[in-house]
Write a protein that holds these residues in place. Structure first.
Motif, mmCIF file in Angstrom:
data_model
loop_
_atom_site.group_PDB
_atom_site.id
_atom_site.type_symbol
_atom_site.label_atom_id
_atom_site.label_comp_id
_atom_site.label_asym_id
_atom_site.label_seq_id
_atom_site.Cartn_x
_atom_site.Cartn_y
_atom_site.Cartn_z
ATOM 1 N N MET A 17 4.318 -1.120 2.867
ATOM 2 C CA MET A 17 3.381 -0.027 3.155
ATOM 3 C C MET A 17 4.183 1.247 3.379
ATOM 4 N N THR A 18 4.010 2.213 2.513
ATOM 5 C CA THR A 18 4.790 3.453 2.600
ATOM 6 C C THR A 18 3.871 4.672 2.552
ATOM 7 N N GLY A 19 4.289 5.730 3.262
ATOM 8 C CA GLY A 19 3.586 7.002 3.227
ATOM 9 C C GLY A 19 2.351 7.059 4.095
ATOM 10 N N PRO A 26 5.689 -1.807 9.062
ATOM 11 C CA PRO A 26 6.512 -0.667 9.471
ATOM 12 C C PRO A 26 6.370 -0.416 10.976
ATOM 13 N N VAL A 27 7.285 0.389 11.500
ATOM 14 C CA VAL A 27 7.264 0.686 12.931
ATOM 15 C C VAL A 27 6.275 1.827 13.165
ATOM 16 N N LEU A 28 5.049 1.463 13.515
ATOM 17 C CA LEU A 28 3.984 2.435 13.773
ATOM 18 C C LEU A 28 3.233 2.008 15.031
ATOM 19 N N ALA A 29 2.780 2.982 15.814
ATOM 20 C CA ALA A 29 2.077 2.672 17.060
ATOM 21 C C ALA A 29 0.755 1.961 16.800
ATOM 22 N N CYS A 30 0.138 2.237 15.662
ATOM 23 C CA CYS A 30 -1.177 1.645 15.364
ATOM 24 C C CYS A 30 -1.056 0.351 14.568
ATOM 25 N N VAL A 71 0.869 -1.178 0.000
ATOM 26 C CA VAL A 71 0.000 0.000 0.000
ATOM 27 C C VAL A 71 0.906 1.227 0.000
ATOM 28 N N THR A 72 0.733 2.098 -0.995
ATOM 29 C CA THR A 72 1.476 3.355 -1.024
ATOM 30 C C THR A 72 0.492 4.501 -0.855
ATOM 31 N N ASN A 73 0.957 5.584 -0.242
ATOM 32 C CA ASN A 73 0.060 6.704 0.035
ATOM 33 C C ASN A 73 0.801 8.037 -0.099
ATOM 34 N N VAL A 74 0.141 8.987 -0.765
ATOM 35 C CA VAL A 74 0.601 10.366 -0.779
ATOM 36 C C VAL A 74 -0.308 11.111 0.184
ATOM 37 N N PRO A 75 0.206 11.515 1.343
ATOM 38 C CA PRO A 75 -0.654 12.112 2.361
ATOM 39 C C PRO A 75 -1.096 13.529 1.974
ATOM 40 N N PRO A 76 -2.169 13.990 2.664
ATOM 41 C CA PRO A 76 -2.883 13.251 3.716
ATOM 42 C C PRO A 76 -4.081 12.498 3.148
ATOM 43 N N SER A 77 -4.323 11.321 3.655
ATOM 44 C CA SER A 77 -5.526 10.563 3.330
ATOM 45 C C SER A 77 -6.290 10.318 4.622
ATOM 46 N N THR A 78 -7.571 10.035 4.480
ATOM 47 C CA THR A 78 -8.415 9.712 5.636
ATOM 48 C C THR A 78 -9.065 8.365 5.377
#
Length: 350
Positions: A80-82, A99-103, A58-65
């Motif tokens: 998973m990036t961005g 990735p290292v993310l709290a969620c 999954v790639t993302n150009v922020p911001p997304s909701t």
């Protein structure tokens, strides 16, 4: 009327009745046999918990909701990036510690189950028999107002949807769209729901990849065999689920759709029925207790002027023995019917 005329009249009446019944039966068979099978809800299983699910990343150009879970399997979470936690109102799942993310949560089993359920859902949508088939061409779906059903369409020259597509039905109506190759929607294209239709009941089975145009508004769950690209500022009320490929996001709003709960009138009615049944049971119990008390009183021993009289069993004024109604047997009913028929025949003959 002579006896022969009466007989002739009865024969004609019986014939007319038989013909009417046969006509009604034939009409019913014609209607049922010619009915079109309706689209059915595609069972998403645990894949329904995801707003975004992919096979290779999954790639993302922020911001997304994103409202709903996000996951990738079998590729590692490094794909998973961005994407950041504030953008996801849900959980980000991966098969490993990246990735290292709290969620982010590591759960390879959950992801494997969701991907298997997605494959099953894809096959279910693919197998449904189409009511309407649109050949390859330009803008097969734009400007249409479609009732519930199964719709199959081929490759669009530039896009399958240009302008607006309206889906009109009620809360239980279902639409299944089958893209034999790709699905492409144009810039600023829209899908509108009318008459109470719900996004949770709209499904898109895509034979290859899906691409949603810039600033477009899309409705329904996309199940693509390969990949899904959601271009800049596009909005999805549903899900983007790619079996084998990548999901690419760019400043998007994706809201996982759930069907509205049915009205609470059913629960209220059930409660009222239960209360009525309880009241009736209580009343019956009270009546039985009163009758039993009365019977016991009438059989008690009586003492007069120091002389004891032997208790005499007294039959209560009201019998408490249940009354049993003997059902009329089929043979007795048949005999009674035969007697009535004989009497009627004798009366007609006279």
């Amino acid at each position: 009327m002579t006896r022969s005329n009466v007989k002739r009249f009865r024969t004609r009446a019986a014939w007319a009745t038989s013909m009417t019944a046969l006509f009604a039966l034939g009409l019913l068979l014609t209607v049922v046999g010619g009915a079109t099978a309706a689209a059915t809800v595609v069972p998403l299983g645990t894949a329904a918990n995801f707003a975004v699910l992919a096979g290779t990343g999954v790639t993302n150009v922020p911001p997304s909701t994103i409202t709903g879970n996000v996951g990738v399997s079998p590729t590692t979470g490094a794909s998973m990036t961005g994407l950041s936690c504030p953008e996801v109102n849900g959980t980000i799942y991966s098969v490993d510690a990246t990735p290292v993310l709290a969620c982010r949560v590591t759960d390879a089993t959950l992801l494997a189950t969701a991907k298997n359920d997605l494959s099953t859902a894809y096959d279910n949508a693919f197998a449904q028999v189409p009511d309407t088939t649109y050949p390859a061409g330009e803008n097969q779906l734009g400007t249409l107002n479609l009732v519930p059903g199964v719709y199959r369409f081929g490759h669009g020259t530039t896009a399958n949807l240009i302008g607006n597509l309206t889906l009109t039905g009620d809360a239980d109506s279902v639409w299944v769209f089958q893209a034999t190759s790709d699905l492409v929607t144009a810039t600023s294209s829209t899908i509108t729901l009318a008459g109470g239709a719900q996004a949770c009941n709209v499904f898109w089975q895509v034979g290859s990849s899906a691409t949603l145009g810039d600033s477009s508004t899309f409705v329904g769950t996309i199940m693509a065999l390969t990949s899904i690209t959601v271009n800049s500022a596009a909005t999805v009320q549903g899900r983007v689920l790619a079996q084998n490929g990548l999901v690419s996001l760019n400043n998007n709003t994706i809201t996982s759709s759930t069907c509205a709960a049915p009205p609470a009138t059913t629960a209220t009615t059930a409660a009222a029925t239960t209360a009525t049944a309880t009241t009736a049971t209580t009343a019956t119990t009270a009546t039985t207790a009163t009758t039993a008390t009365t019977a016991a009183t009438t059989t008690a021993a009586t003492t007069t002027a120091g002389t004891t009289t032997t208790p005499t069993a007294t039959t209560p004024a009201t019998s408490t023995t249940p009354t049993t109604t003997t059902p009329v047997s089929a043979a007795a009913a048949k005999a009674a019917a035969a007697r009535e028929a004989a009497a009627a025949k004798k009366a007609a003959a006279s």
